[in-house]
Design an enzyme around this catalytic site. Structure first.
Site, PDB file in Angstrom:
ATOM      1  N   HIS A 157      -8.357  -4.915  -0.880  1.00 35.17           N
ATOM      2  CA  HIS A 157      -7.049  -4.591  -0.323  1.00 35.17           C
ATOM      3  C   HIS A 157      -6.551  -5.293   0.831  1.00 35.17           C
ATOM      4  O   HIS A 157      -6.619  -4.996   2.129  1.00 35.17           O
ATOM      5  CB  HIS A 157      -7.102  -3.007   0.216  1.00 35.17           C
ATOM      6  CG  HIS A 157      -5.790  -2.281   0.221  1.00 35.17           C
ATOM      7  ND1 HIS A 157      -5.040  -2.026  -0.897  1.00 35.17           N
ATOM      8  CD2 HIS A 157      -5.351  -1.361   1.277  1.00 35.17           C
ATOM      9  CE1 HIS A 157      -4.161  -1.120  -0.517  1.00 35.17           C
ATOM     10  NE2 HIS A 157      -4.297  -0.763   0.812  1.00 35.17           N
ATOM     11  N   ASP A 199      -9.368  -4.815  -5.699  1.00 35.39           N
ATOM     12  CA  ASP A 199      -8.903  -3.735  -4.726  1.00 35.39           C
ATOM     13  C   ASP A 199      -9.463  -2.259  -5.313  1.00 35.39           C
ATOM     14  O   ASP A 199      -9.273  -1.773  -6.318  1.00 35.39           O
ATOM     15  CB  ASP A 199      -7.419  -3.547  -4.904  1.00 35.39           C
ATOM     16  CG  ASP A 199      -6.812  -2.870  -3.512  1.00 35.39           C
ATOM     17  OD1 ASP A 199      -7.641  -1.873  -3.043  1.00 35.39           O
ATOM     18  OD2 ASP A 199      -5.797  -2.976  -3.235  1.00 35.39           O
ATOM     19  N   SER A 221       0.874  -1.100   0.324  1.00 35.04           N
ATOM     20  CA  SER A 221      -0.025   0.136  -0.145  1.00 35.04           C
ATOM     21  C   SER A 221       0.833   1.371   0.059  1.00 35.04           C
ATOM     22  O   SER A 221       1.666   1.440  -0.761  1.00 35.04           O
ATOM     23  CB  SER A 221      -1.009  -0.137   1.195  1.00 35.04           C
ATOM     24  OG  SER A 221      -1.849   0.887   0.960  1.00 35.04           O
TER      25      SER A 221
END
Length: 418
Positions: free
Chosen positions: A397, A368, A281
């Site tokens: 995610h 995602d 991320s």
């Protein structure tokens, strides 16, 4: 003897399953994709279930409607003329509760081209930032954490100067107990404010590991301290001074990650040969930026890479978190919007990815919506260095265990530990 027993809660009995007719979830532009929907209860289809449907390009659905599935199933056809991703999201309403299923399929994703432009002075900007930071000695500190140590690994909380005197990076350093020279791995964090435990496992395999925080605060405090900071002075830190590159919050964050490599290089136990960086991320972005700015990085593991290709959202294509321009409107001040766009370019993972020369392992999911596959695939496409793409299409995610295991195994191989 009486043994206390407790059953774990795992998953839901009601599941909305959405799947494509191509096993790799990938189609050519202009080709028809077929997606199948099943609303299941105890593994069998549920009759007369009400569902809401959102469908269209990822984050930009152009179909929104509600229907009743008499036999709990549905077929959905779609296509795209340009490279990108199409998402079908189905929300079932059962007994007052909502259950969601999603499937995003790619159309010629290998041809996705990021929209982000690169400032002419991008390299000069970052060279100057690093030069200014390196005027200051690292002034490192190291505190043993006996309760975290093992027979094979010593664990320390460390700190060192970041971009100016008084601004520090804190992290957890894990070192093999046995004397020797070792490869190193820098772990950079996802977004948020939290404590860190350090990577003891990788260190136990024969590596130096350094896991850093990026907010200039110790990383071993109680969780409630970080919660208060996140709700207070660090709330929305990712949006700080977007239109002013010199004042952007991420300037000290990016510089701090590179200074972490400086710190690793200062350790006599480092073998001087192998040093990698990895994260997910926000950490995916920091992996890209660190690998681009420091040629001592010999490999990078980039997972669910946020902060990439912001400008695509000005053209109606999903970019990465924090989605600076997803909700831009015609009413927004044009001069200020342009300043934000130009400022964001210095902090866009795409412009770092263009400059990477070391081997990389890239992994993300198609479902995602925090870091949409459009931005991740586009970023991957412009990397010219040796690269490996490992797709886990169904993930959003989050990680699957197999993805995590493959990631760890790849990192160890790069360090010669497998």
């Amino acid at each position: 003897m009486v043994l206390p027993l407790s059953a774990q809660i795992r998953g839901n009995n009601i599941v909305v399953n959405v799947r494509p007719d191509h096993k790799d979830w990938i189609y050519k532009t202009g080709e028809k994709a077929v997606m199948y929907v099943e609303v299941l209860k105890s593994g069998t289809t549920l009759s007369n279930v009400n569902v809401d449907i959102q469908a269209g390009p990822v984050l930009y659905p152009d179909v929104k409607k509600s229907v009743t599935l008499s036999d709990g199933t549905m077929k959905w056809d779609c296509s795209m003329k340009a490279p990108g991703f199409y998402s079908l999201k189905v929300t079932a309403h059962v007994d007052g509760k909502d259950y969601e299923g999603n499937c995003a399929v790619g159309f010629s994703p290998e041809k996705i081209i990021p929209a982000t432009q690169c400032p002419a002075d991008f390299d000069a900007f970052w060279e100057k930032a690093l030069k200014e930071a390196r005027q200051y000695d690292l002034d490192p500190t190291r505190t043993l954490l006996p309760e975290r140590c093992t027979k094979d690994v010593n664990v320390y909380e460390v700190s060192f100067v970041n971009n100016r005197q008084g601004s520090r990076i804190y992290g957890i350093l894990c070192m093999p107990v046995k004397p020797g020279k070792y490869p190193a791995l820098l772990r950079v964090p996802g977004a948020g404010v939290r404590p860190y435990g350090g990577d003891v496992y990788t260190a136990s395999q024969g590596a130096i590991t350094l896991e850093i925080g990026v907010h200039g605060i110790p990383v071993t405090m109680k969780q409630e301290v970080y919660d208060r900071l996140f709700e207070g002075s660090l709330q929305g830190y990712w949006e700080c001074n977007l239109e002013e590159p010199e004042k952007n919050y991420y300037k000290r964050v990016v510089v701090g990650a590179v200074r972490s490599v400086d710190y690793i290089a200062s350790l006599p136990e480092w073998n001087g040969i192998s040093c990698g960086v990895t994260g997910s991320s926000q950490g995916g972005f920091l992996s890209l930026s660190t690998a681009a700015l420091d040629n001592r990085i010999t490999f990078c593991g980039v997972v669910h890479d946020a902060m990439c290709d912001y400008e695509s959202e000005l053209k109606g294509t999903a970019g990465g978190w924090p989605h600076y321009f997803l909700y831009s409107s015609s009413k927004e001040n044009k001069a200020r919007l342009q300043a934000k766009v130009e400022g964001a370019r210095y902090y866009d993972g795409v412009n770092f990815a263009r400059r990477i020369t070391c081997p990389g392992w890239y992994s993300f999911g198609f479902n995602d919506e925090v870091v949409p596959p459009t931005s991740s695939y586009g970023t991957y496409n412009i990397v010219t260095a040796p690269k490996t793409l490992s797709l886990y299409q169904k993930t959003a995610h989050f990680w699957y265990q197999e993805q995590w295991d493959e990631w760890e195994e790849w990192l160890l191989k790069q360090m010669g530990l497998r």
